[in-house]
Scaffold this motif. Structure first.
Motif, PDB file in Angstrom:
ATOM      1  N   TRP A  80       0.862  -1.175   0.000  1.00  0.00           N
ATOM      2  CA  TRP A  80       0.000   0.000   0.000  1.00  0.00           C
ATOM      3  C   TRP A  80       0.900   1.227   0.000  1.00  0.00           C
ATOM      4  CZ3 TRP A  80      -4.816   1.518  -0.735  1.00  0.00           C
ATOM      5  CH2 TRP A  80      -5.184   2.780  -0.300  1.00  0.00           C
ATOM      6  N   ASP A  81       0.605   2.129  -0.890  1.00  0.00           N
ATOM      7  CA  ASP A  81       1.382   3.359  -0.992  1.00  0.00           C
ATOM      8  C   ASP A  81       0.438   4.532  -0.783  1.00  0.00           C
ATOM      9  OD1 ASP A  81       2.333   5.708  -2.997  1.00  0.00           O
ATOM     10  OD2 ASP A  81       4.076   4.610  -2.234  1.00  0.00           O
ATOM     11  N   LEU A  82       0.855   5.509   0.001  1.00  0.00           N
ATOM     12  CA  LEU A  82      -0.002   6.650   0.316  1.00  0.00           C
ATOM     13  C   LEU A  82      -0.430   7.407  -0.934  1.00  0.00           C
ATOM     14  CD1 LEU A  82      -1.260   7.930   2.768  1.00  0.00           C
ATOM     15  CD2 LEU A  82       0.740   9.381   3.011  1.00  0.00           C
ATOM     16  N   ARG A  84       0.010   6.131  -4.368  1.00  0.00           N
ATOM     17  CA  ARG A  84      -0.472   5.229  -5.421  1.00  0.00           C
ATOM     18  C   ARG A  84      -1.650   4.374  -4.994  1.00  0.00           C
ATOM     19  NH1 ARG A  84       5.211   2.784  -7.644  1.00  0.00           N
ATOM     20  NH2 ARG A  84       6.009   4.711  -8.492  1.00  0.00           N
ATOM     21  N   GLY A  85      -1.811   4.144  -3.724  1.00  0.00           N
ATOM     22  CA  GLY A  85      -2.865   3.255  -3.250  1.00  0.00           C
ATOM     23  C   GLY A  85      -2.390   1.812  -3.231  1.00  0.00           C
ATOM     24  N   VAL A  86      -3.271   0.903  -3.595  1.00  0.00           N
ATOM     25  CA  VAL A  86      -2.990  -0.529  -3.586  1.00  0.00           C
ATOM     26  C   VAL A  86      -2.115  -0.874  -4.781  1.00  0.00           C
ATOM     27  CG1 VAL A  86      -4.065  -2.803  -3.681  1.00  0.00           C
ATOM     28  CG2 VAL A  86      -5.212  -0.947  -2.484  1.00  0.00           C
ATOM     29  N   THR A  87      -1.091  -1.698  -4.552  1.00  0.00           N
ATOM     30  CA  THR A  87      -0.205  -2.084  -5.649  1.00  0.00           C
ATOM     31  C   THR A  87       0.050  -3.583  -5.646  1.00  0.00           C
ATOM     32  OG1 THR A  87       1.817  -1.757  -4.361  1.00  0.00           O
ATOM     33  CG2 THR A  87       0.988   0.150  -5.565  1.00  0.00           C
ATOM     34  N   THR A  88       0.469  -4.089  -6.791  1.00  0.00           N
ATOM     35  CA  THR A  88       0.861  -5.486  -6.928  1.00  0.00           C
ATOM     36  C   THR A  88       1.916  -5.581  -8.018  1.00  0.00           C
ATOM     37  OG1 THR A  88       0.071  -7.749  -7.279  1.00  0.00           O
ATOM     38  CG2 THR A  88      -0.982  -6.041  -8.595  1.00  0.00           C
ATOM     39  N   GLY A 108     -13.121   5.125  -6.124  1.00  0.00           N
ATOM     40  CA  GLY A 108     -12.214   5.885  -5.282  1.00  0.00           C
ATOM     41  C   GLY A 108     -11.013   5.090  -4.811  1.00  0.00           C
ATOM     42  N   THR A 109     -10.962   3.802  -5.130  1.00  0.00           N
ATOM     43  CA  THR A 109      -9.817   2.987  -4.771  1.00  0.00           C
ATOM     44  C   THR A 109      -9.080   2.646  -6.048  1.00  0.00           C
ATOM     45  OG1 THR A 109     -11.042   2.033  -2.933  1.00  0.00           O
ATOM     46  CG2 THR A 109      -9.080   0.872  -3.638  1.00  0.00           C
ATOM     47  N   ALA A 110      -7.796   2.902  -6.075  1.00  0.00           N
ATOM     48  CA  ALA A 110      -7.015   2.644  -7.271  1.00  0.00           C
ATOM     49  C   ALA A 110      -6.089   1.460  -7.057  1.00  0.00           C
ATOM     50  CB  ALA A 110      -6.197   3.875  -7.630  1.00  0.00           C
ATOM     51  N   LEU A 111      -5.923   0.676  -8.083  1.00  0.00           N
ATOM     52  CA  LEU A 111      -4.996  -0.441  -8.051  1.00  0.00           C
ATOM     53  C   LEU A 111      -4.000  -0.234  -9.163  1.00  0.00           C
ATOM     54  CD1 LEU A 111      -4.404  -3.166  -6.683  1.00  0.00           C
ATOM     55  CD2 LEU A 111      -5.699  -4.223  -8.517  1.00  0.00           C
ATOM     56  N   HIS A 112      -2.742  -0.258  -8.824  1.00  0.00           N
ATOM     57  CA  HIS A 112      -1.686   0.011  -9.791  1.00  0.00           C
ATOM     58  C   HIS A 112      -0.728  -1.161  -9.890  1.00  0.00           C
ATOM     59  CE1 HIS A 112      -2.813   4.251  -9.917  1.00  0.00           C
ATOM     60  NE2 HIS A 112      -3.000   4.129  -8.621  1.00  0.00           N
ATOM     61  N   LEU A 113      -0.121  -1.300 -11.036  1.00  0.00           N
ATOM     62  CA  LEU A 113       0.914  -2.284 -11.253  1.00  0.00           C
ATOM     63  C   LEU A 113       2.251  -1.649 -10.931  1.00  0.00           C
ATOM     64  CD1 LEU A 113       1.932  -5.005 -12.370  1.00  0.00           C
ATOM     65  CD2 LEU A 113       1.970  -3.932 -14.623  1.00  0.00           C
ATOM     66  N   VAL A 114       2.985  -2.259 -10.048  1.00  0.00           N
ATOM     67  CA  VAL A 114       4.324  -1.779  -9.726  1.00  0.00           C
ATOM     68  C   VAL A 114       5.276  -2.943  -9.918  1.00  0.00           C
ATOM     69  CG1 VAL A 114       5.830  -0.865  -7.929  1.00  0.00           C
ATOM     70  CG2 VAL A 114       3.464  -0.099  -8.067  1.00  0.00           C
ATOM     71  N   LYS A 115       6.120  -2.831 -10.905  1.00  0.00           N
ATOM     72  CA  LYS A 115       7.102  -3.879 -11.194  1.00  0.00           C
ATOM     73  C   LYS A 115       8.341  -3.639 -10.341  1.00  0.00           C
ATOM     74  CE  LYS A 115       5.325  -6.133 -14.794  1.00  0.00           C
ATOM     75  NZ  LYS A 115       5.161  -7.518 -14.949  1.00  0.00           N
TER      76      LYS A 115
END
Length: 118
Positions: A80-82, A84-88, A108-115
């Motif tokens: 969880w990033d303040l 970016r929100g939720v990441t995987t 209102g909830t964002a999910l992002h791809l973080v490699k």
């Protein structure tokens, strides 16, 4: 993942839950619920199997989810990033998690791809 609760009776007991349908892409959740609460209506959404996580991932899983109307979604995350929100770190998981949120009408909830950096 099915959470075990203290023996003092706090928290939900799967043996007393009625008229509940559980939709999951996780094989461990299926195994545990089949053993603990076989009376529940249980749907596994399938898709490409990611053996390391024992889950269905990818476009096929998301396509099956889009056919369902969900009241609630419990979504695991790698971090969880303040900002970016939720990441995987897995693009195959992002689509499934975003689709689950869409099927519940969650906004209102964002999910992002973080490699991970290599």
């Amino acid at each position: 993942m099915v959470q075990r609760h203290a023996s003092d009776g706090t928290g939900p007991n799967p043996h007393t839950l009625n008229a509940l349908t559980v939709v999951t892409n996780d094989f461990t959740t299926v195994d545990q619920l089949m053993a603990a609460a076989p009376h529940l209506d249980l749907i596994h959404v399938g898709g490409r199997v990611e053996s390391a996580d024992r889950s269905g991932v990818g476009r096929l899983t998301a396509t099956v989810l889009r056919q369902l109307a969900l009241d609630m979604a419990f979504i695991s995350t790698s971090s969880w990033d303040l900002l970016r929100g939720v990441t995987t770190p897995s693009d195959l998981k992002v689509e499934v998690k975003q689709t689950a949120m869409e099927c519940t009408g969650t906004s209102g909830t964002a999910l992002h791809l973080v490699k991970p950096q290599q």
